[in-house]
Motif scaffolding. Structure first.
Motif, PDB file in Angstrom:
ATOM      1  N   LEU A 207       0.829  -1.203   0.000  1.00 59.86           N
ATOM      2  CA  LEU A 207       0.000   0.000   0.000  1.00 59.86           C
ATOM      3  C   LEU A 207       0.866   1.257   0.000  1.00 59.86           C
ATOM      4  CD1 LEU A 207      -2.831   1.371   0.645  1.00 59.86           C
ATOM      5  CD2 LEU A 207      -2.216   1.108   3.049  1.00 59.86           C
ATOM      6  N   LEU A 217      -2.226   0.577  -4.832  1.00 59.70           N
ATOM      7  CA  LEU A 217      -2.150  -0.747  -4.203  1.00 59.70           C
ATOM      8  C   LEU A 217      -1.754  -1.810  -5.212  1.00 59.70           C
ATOM      9  CD1 LEU A 217      -2.843  -2.448  -1.587  1.00 59.70           C
ATOM     10  CD2 LEU A 217      -5.073  -2.864  -2.649  1.00 59.70           C
ATOM     11  N   ALA A 237      -6.564  -3.321   2.816  1.00 61.68           N
ATOM     12  CA  ALA A 237      -5.540  -2.260   2.839  1.00 61.68           C
ATOM     13  C   ALA A 237      -6.124  -0.968   3.403  1.00 61.68           C
ATOM     14  CB  ALA A 237      -4.999  -2.034   1.422  1.00 61.68           C
TER      15      ALA A 237
END
Ligand SMILES: N[C@@H](CCC[C@H](N)C(=O)O)C(=O)O
Length: 287
Positions: A207, A217, A237
């Motif tokens: 991330l 990402l 994430a």
């Protein structure tokens, strides 16, 4: 045996979708892997099976097989493709459906603009529920999150990466990196996927925070390798980023294959995933 299928994708995460309501489908892991193989089969990151539900108050059952043939609990991008599929094929006229998965019930909704929003349920954050074996490890606190050290080899040297562990029904390990484009995803992804601390293996997320509402990402998926987007990976994430104090909901996620939008109100609340779902072509294969 002839099998009708539809090839679909959600932000470049590609799927073979099979209607197992109107045709008989009884295949084993080797046949799933063969269908998903990009050289010897049709090619896909995941195979999605549409079935009658076995639980009350559900419209469908949704089963997911990774590219390696293994059945898994959840697939976020796939759930959007699933809704487009059952709607396009006239299997339901509902815009909002209740879908039984191995990880519980999810409720995707087809929006007027053709995009799909999915209530993915609440994330599970206790390490043992991910599952992650944290015994004997010292976690590092960041915001409301605990980061866990994992040792990997990258560019010829051992290094420790700090991961958040999150279950979206399936397991995720999320690390924050400075630049996803140069992060060693293909080198450390397989090591994290198969790290002995994750008894069911894990999806490895990388991330990059651009600002409090936008991230980049990349995800090295369990059983599929790096994909162009991972829906549950994006949910995990963003949950990790919010808990670490780096992000505020909603968050736009830029994956290599497209954009996803994630909203999460905090602990105990469901995560909402929105994004595209497209049909690429229809086909029939003889097995
Ligand atoms: N691409 C998916 C996740 C598919 C399953 C995953 N590889 C696993 O093994 O858990 C998504 O969009 O969520």
């Amino acid at each position: 045996m002839k099998l009708k299928f539809t090839k679909m994708h959600g932000a470049g995460n590609d799927f073979i979708v099979i209607d197992a309501i109107n045709q008989q489908v009884e295949l084993g892991p080797e046949q799933w892997a063969r269908l998903a193989d990009r050289r010897f089969g049709i090619g896909a990151d995941q195979i999605l099976i549409v079935e009658h539900p076995t639980e009350e108050n559900c419209d469908f059952r949704y089963r997911i097989f990774n590219n390696d043939g293994g059945e898994v609990e959840q697939c976020g991008n796939g759930s959007r493709a699933f809704v487009r599929f059952v709607s396009d094929k006239g299997l339901t006229s509902k815009r909002s459906i209740r879908v039984q998965t191995m990880a519980g019930i999810i409720t995707p909704r087809l929006e007027d603009d053709g995009s799909v929003t999915v209530d993915m349920g609440a994330p599970r954050l206790e390490p043992e529920l991910v599952p992650f074996d944290s015994q004997g490890l010292e976690g590092v606190a960041q915001g409301r999150d605990t980061l866990w050290p994992l040792t990997v080899r990258a560019r010829g040297a051992e290094q420790t990466v700090l991961v958040s562990v999150v279950s979206m029904g399936n397991p995720h390990a999320v690390q924050v990196v400075d630049d996803v484009d140069i992060a060693p995803v293909l080198e450390t992804g397989p090591q994290i996927e198969n790290h002995p601390r994750f008894p069911k293996r894990v999806n490895a997320g990388y991330l990059q925070v651009l600002d409090r509402g936008q991230v980049k990402l990349r995800v090295f998926e369990r059983g599929a390798g790096e994909t162009l987007a991972c829906g549950t990976g994006a949910c995990a994430a963003v949950v990790a980023g919010i808990r670490r104090g780096l992000l505020d909901s909603p968050v736009q996620v830029q994956a290599r294959g497209g954009r996803l939008s994630i909203a999460w109100a905090g602990e105990g609340q469901p995560v909402y995933l929105s994004g595209p779902a497209e049909t690429v072509f229809e086909g029939e294969i003889t097995l």
